[in-house]
Design a protein around this motif. Structure first.
Motif, PDB file in Angstrom:
ATOM      1  N   LEU A 104       0.688  -1.243   0.008  1.00 13.48           N
ATOM      2  CA  LEU A 104       0.077  -0.026   0.015  1.00 13.48           C
ATOM      3  C   LEU A 104       0.907   1.171  -0.053  1.00 13.48           C
ATOM      4  O   LEU A 104       1.499   1.496   1.022  1.00 13.48           O
ATOM      5  CB  LEU A 104      -0.970  -0.194   1.184  1.00 13.48           C
ATOM      6  CG  LEU A 104      -2.019   1.316   1.243  1.00 13.48           C
ATOM      7  CD1 LEU A 104      -3.119   0.951   0.275  1.00 13.48           C
ATOM      8  CD2 LEU A 104      -2.617   1.262   2.740  1.00 13.48           C
ATOM      9  N   THR A 105       1.050   1.874  -1.198  1.00 17.45           N
ATOM     10  CA  THR A 105       1.899   2.999  -1.166  1.00 17.45           C
ATOM     11  C   THR A 105       1.055   4.268  -1.597  1.00 17.45           C
ATOM     12  O   THR A 105      -0.095   4.136  -1.767  1.00 17.45           O
ATOM     13  CB  THR A 105       2.865   2.903  -2.342  1.00 17.45           C
ATOM     14  OG1 THR A 105       1.949   2.806  -3.752  1.00 17.45           O
ATOM     15  CG2 THR A 105       3.684   1.546  -2.368  1.00 17.45           C
ATOM     16  N   ALA A 106       1.539   5.341  -1.549  1.00 19.72           N
ATOM     17  CA  ALA A 106       0.740   6.601  -1.952  1.00 19.72           C
ATOM     18  C   ALA A 106       0.450   6.783  -3.309  1.00 19.72           C
ATOM     19  O   ALA A 106      -0.720   6.946  -3.706  1.00 19.72           O
ATOM     20  CB  ALA A 106       1.844   7.971  -1.786  1.00 19.72           C
ATOM     21  N   LYS A 107       1.038   5.971  -4.165  1.00 19.30           N
ATOM     22  CA  LYS A 107       0.655   5.607  -5.894  1.00 19.30           C
ATOM     23  C   LYS A 107      -0.675   4.864  -5.743  1.00 19.30           C
ATOM     24  O   LYS A 107      -1.411   5.287  -6.405  1.00 19.30           O
ATOM     25  CB  LYS A 107       2.015   5.054  -6.403  1.00 19.30           C
ATOM     26  CG  LYS A 107       1.586   5.061  -8.070  1.00 19.30           C
ATOM     27  CD  LYS A 107       2.624   4.424  -8.994  1.00 19.30           C
ATOM     28  CE  LYS A 107       2.193   4.335 -10.297  1.00 19.30           C
ATOM     29  NZ  LYS A 107       3.258   3.885 -11.281  1.00 19.30           N
ATOM     30  N   VAL A 108      -0.596   3.898  -4.905  1.00 20.23           N
ATOM     31  CA  VAL A 108      -1.777   3.069  -5.058  1.00 20.23           C
ATOM     32  C   VAL A 108      -3.021   3.921  -4.369  1.00 20.23           C
ATOM     33  O   VAL A 108      -4.191   3.704  -4.948  1.00 20.23           O
ATOM     34  CB  VAL A 108      -1.360   1.784  -4.248  1.00 20.23           C
ATOM     35  CG1 VAL A 108      -2.704   0.755  -4.072  1.00 20.23           C
ATOM     36  CG2 VAL A 108      -0.342   0.892  -4.732  1.00 20.23           C
ATOM     37  N   LEU A 109      -2.649   4.464  -3.355  1.00 22.64           N
ATOM     38  CA  LEU A 109      -3.918   5.407  -2.759  1.00 22.64           C
ATOM     39  C   LEU A 109      -4.346   6.513  -3.893  1.00 22.64           C
ATOM     40  O   LEU A 109      -5.363   6.594  -3.956  1.00 22.64           O
ATOM     41  CB  LEU A 109      -3.276   6.266  -1.583  1.00 22.64           C
ATOM     42  CG  LEU A 109      -3.205   5.299  -0.314  1.00 22.64           C
ATOM     43  CD1 LEU A 109      -2.289   5.690   0.704  1.00 22.64           C
ATOM     44  CD2 LEU A 109      -4.635   5.069   0.407  1.00 22.64           C
ATOM     45  N   SER A 110      -3.364   6.986  -4.720  1.00 27.87           N
ATOM     46  CA  SER A 110      -3.737   7.983  -5.767  1.00 27.87           C
ATOM     47  C   SER A 110      -4.740   7.281  -6.658  1.00 27.87           C
ATOM     48  O   SER A 110      -5.583   7.786  -7.038  1.00 27.87           O
ATOM     49  CB  SER A 110      -2.506   8.508  -6.511  1.00 27.87           C
ATOM     50  OG  SER A 110      -2.793   9.437  -7.437  1.00 27.87           O
ATOM     51  N   GLU A 111      -4.291   6.028  -7.021  1.00 25.27           N
ATOM     52  CA  GLU A 111      -5.157   5.252  -7.972  1.00 25.27           C
ATOM     53  C   GLU A 111      -6.435   5.025  -7.503  1.00 25.27           C
ATOM     54  O   GLU A 111      -7.565   5.322  -8.094  1.00 25.27           O
ATOM     55  CB  GLU A 111      -4.545   3.885  -8.390  1.00 25.27           C
ATOM     56  CG  GLU A 111      -3.317   4.126  -9.075  1.00 25.27           C
ATOM     57  CD  GLU A 111      -2.371   2.693  -9.378  1.00 25.27           C
ATOM     58  OE1 GLU A 111      -3.047   1.525  -8.963  1.00 25.27           O
ATOM     59  OE2 GLU A 111      -1.264   2.734  -9.552  1.00 25.27           O
ATOM     60  N   ALA A 112      -6.510   4.549  -6.098  1.00 30.11           N
ATOM     61  CA  ALA A 112      -7.869   4.427  -5.537  1.00 30.11           C
ATOM     62  C   ALA A 112      -8.787   5.562  -5.453  1.00 30.11           C
ATOM     63  O   ALA A 112      -9.793   5.692  -5.447  1.00 30.11           O
ATOM     64  CB  ALA A 112      -7.745   3.900  -3.999  1.00 30.11           C
ATOM     65  N   ARG A 113      -8.070   6.754  -5.021  1.00 35.33           N
ATOM     66  CA  ARG A 113      -8.592   8.031  -4.938  1.00 35.33           C
ATOM     67  C   ARG A 113      -9.242   8.291  -6.330  1.00 35.33           C
ATOM     68  O   ARG A 113     -10.564   8.946  -6.450  1.00 35.33           O
ATOM     69  CB  ARG A 113      -7.730   9.194  -4.215  1.00 35.33           C
ATOM     70  CG  ARG A 113      -8.423  10.434  -4.346  1.00 35.33           C
ATOM     71  CD  ARG A 113      -7.642  11.497  -3.714  1.00 35.33           C
ATOM     72  NE  ARG A 113      -6.210  11.686  -4.619  1.00 35.33           N
ATOM     73  CZ  ARG A 113      -5.909  12.132  -5.650  1.00 35.33           C
ATOM     74  NH1 ARG A 113      -7.158  12.307  -6.333  1.00 35.33           N
ATOM     75  NH2 ARG A 113      -4.888  12.065  -6.047  1.00 35.33           N
ATOM     76  N   ALA A 114      -8.748   8.148  -7.287  1.00 36.40           N
ATOM     77  CA  ALA A 114      -9.037   8.455  -8.595  1.00 36.40           C
ATOM     78  C   ALA A 114     -10.224   7.482  -8.876  1.00 36.40           C
ATOM     79  O   ALA A 114     -11.387   8.192  -9.734  1.00 36.40           O
ATOM     80  CB  ALA A 114      -8.034   8.441  -9.875  1.00 36.40           C
ATOM     81  N   GLU A 115     -10.453   6.372  -8.680  1.00 37.59           N
ATOM     82  CA  GLU A 115     -11.546   5.537  -8.767  1.00 37.59           C
ATOM     83  C   GLU A 115     -12.717   5.672  -8.179  1.00 37.59           C
ATOM     84  O   GLU A 115     -13.635   5.977  -8.341  1.00 37.59           O
ATOM     85  CB  GLU A 115     -11.165   3.895  -8.448  1.00 37.59           C
ATOM     86  CG  GLU A 115     -10.232   3.273  -9.654  1.00 37.59           C
ATOM     87  CD  GLU A 115     -10.012   1.692  -9.142  1.00 37.59           C
ATOM     88  OE1 GLU A 115     -10.711   1.170  -8.525  1.00 37.59           O
ATOM     89  OE2 GLU A 115      -9.107   1.210  -9.620  1.00 37.59           O
ATOM     90  N   VAL A 116     -12.451   6.192  -6.682  1.00 31.63           N
ATOM     91  CA  VAL A 116     -13.415   6.470  -5.809  1.00 31.63           C
ATOM     92  C   VAL A 116     -14.046   7.843  -6.279  1.00 31.63           C
ATOM     93  O   VAL A 116     -15.269   8.309  -5.843  1.00 31.63           O
ATOM     94  CB  VAL A 116     -12.956   6.312  -4.424  1.00 31.63           C
ATOM     95  CG1 VAL A 116     -14.061   6.942  -3.333  1.00 31.63           C
ATOM     96  CG2 VAL A 116     -12.683   4.844  -4.026  1.00 31.63           C
ATOM     97  N   CYS A 117     -13.236   8.841  -6.442  1.00 32.31           N
ATOM     98  CA  CYS A 117     -13.368  10.256  -6.452  1.00 32.31           C
ATOM     99  C   CYS A 117     -13.319  10.769  -7.881  1.00 32.31           C
ATOM    100  O   CYS A 117     -12.354  11.648  -8.324  1.00 32.31           O
ATOM    101  CB  CYS A 117     -12.756  11.178  -5.560  1.00 32.31           C
ATOM    102  SG  CYS A 117     -13.202  10.359  -3.859  1.00 32.31           S
ATOM    103  N   PRO A 118     -13.924  10.107  -8.903  1.00 34.19           N
ATOM    104  CA  PRO A 118     -13.187  10.495 -10.250  1.00 34.19           C
ATOM    105  C   PRO A 118     -13.612  11.930 -10.753  1.00 34.19           C
ATOM    106  O   PRO A 118     -13.084  12.514 -11.685  1.00 34.19           O
ATOM    107  CB  PRO A 118     -14.028   9.492 -11.290  1.00 34.19           C
ATOM    108  CG  PRO A 118     -15.294   9.044 -10.464  1.00 34.19           C
ATOM    109  CD  PRO A 118     -14.856   8.994  -8.934  1.00 34.19           C
ATOM    110  N   ASP A 119     -14.588  12.674 -10.149  1.00 29.02           N
ATOM    111  CA  ASP A 119     -14.898  13.627 -10.406  1.00 29.02           C
ATOM    112  C   ASP A 119     -14.460  14.876  -9.560  1.00 29.02           C
ATOM    113  O   ASP A 119     -15.075  16.260  -9.664  1.00 29.02           O
ATOM    114  CB  ASP A 119     -16.216  13.907 -10.810  1.00 29.02           C
ATOM    115  CG  ASP A 119     -16.741  12.939 -11.820  1.00 29.02           C
ATOM    116  OD1 ASP A 119     -16.101  12.841 -12.804  1.00 29.02           O
ATOM    117  OD2 ASP A 119     -17.964  12.651 -11.826  1.00 29.02           O
TER     118      ASP A 119
END
Length: 196
Positions: A119-134
């Motif tokens: 679990l890295t910042a990059k993975v969190l960034s990817e997850a944030r993009a999926e959860v909060c796309p707009d």
């Protein structure tokens, strides 16, 4: 002007400063301590501004202190706080709306498990993009990140300013004076070029 504070506040300040010094790696405690120092204005015991205080006392730039404060707040808001290991990870979570931060961490944990990645910042960034796309990823509290202009854009802006200056100077100075000003500008530009 330095503000005097009560003995209780002075003791609290000493305790909070000790947390920051001991725990620069324990970002949640550090962020919370910095937040309390800022919110209670305890820094005024020795400094006029919070920015001057954190830079002088701990060697942090203002934006680093606020990043730690925001990261600690985000980590506190997330139910799975034990999965957040560092300030960079928490800063990624802090970019999501408060009500979606736990969902971002849960999705990041799924991505990490599915891909076999930590679990890295990059993975969190990817997850944030999926959860909060707009969602806008402007940091909380309106502290937008400053973005540098591309070099070409800066040069165009500088060129436009120089052109405007020359046009204005033509109406105010005679040709001999313009030559002196031009030579001075060239000498200045050459000197600045050598400094870089």
């Amino acid at each position: 002007m330095v503000k005097s504070i009560s003995q209780t506040d002075a003791n609290d300040l000493e305790r909070l400063e000790a947390i920051v010094h001991r725990g620069k790696k324990t970002f949640i405690k550090v962020g919370n301590a910095l937040s309390e120092i800022r919110d209670r204005k305890l820094y005024q015991a020795s400094h006029k501004t919070f920015a001057a205080y954190v830079e002088d006392r701990f060697g942090f730039k203002r934006h680093n202190a606020y990043q730690l404060i925001d990261a600690a707040a985000a980590a506190k808001n997330v139910e799975h706080v034990q999965q957040i290991d560092n300030a960079r990870q928490a800063a990624e979570v802090a970019k999501a709306p408060k009500e979606k931060q736990t969902e971002v961490v849960e999705r990041a944990a799924e991505i990490a498990t599915d891909t076999g990645k930590p679990l890295t910042a990059k993975v969190l960034s990817e997850a944030r993009a999926e959860v909060c796309p707009d969602e806008d990823t402007t940091p909380p509290k309106g502290r937008a990140l400053k973005r540098r202009k591309p070099r070409a854009e800066v040069l165009v802006d500088d060129g436009n300013q120089i052109t405007a200056f020359i046009e204005d100077a033509k109406s105010k100075f005679c040709p001999a004076e313009l030559n002196v000003i031009g030579e001075a500008l060239i000498a200045f530009a050459n000197q600045r070029g050598g400094d870089r």
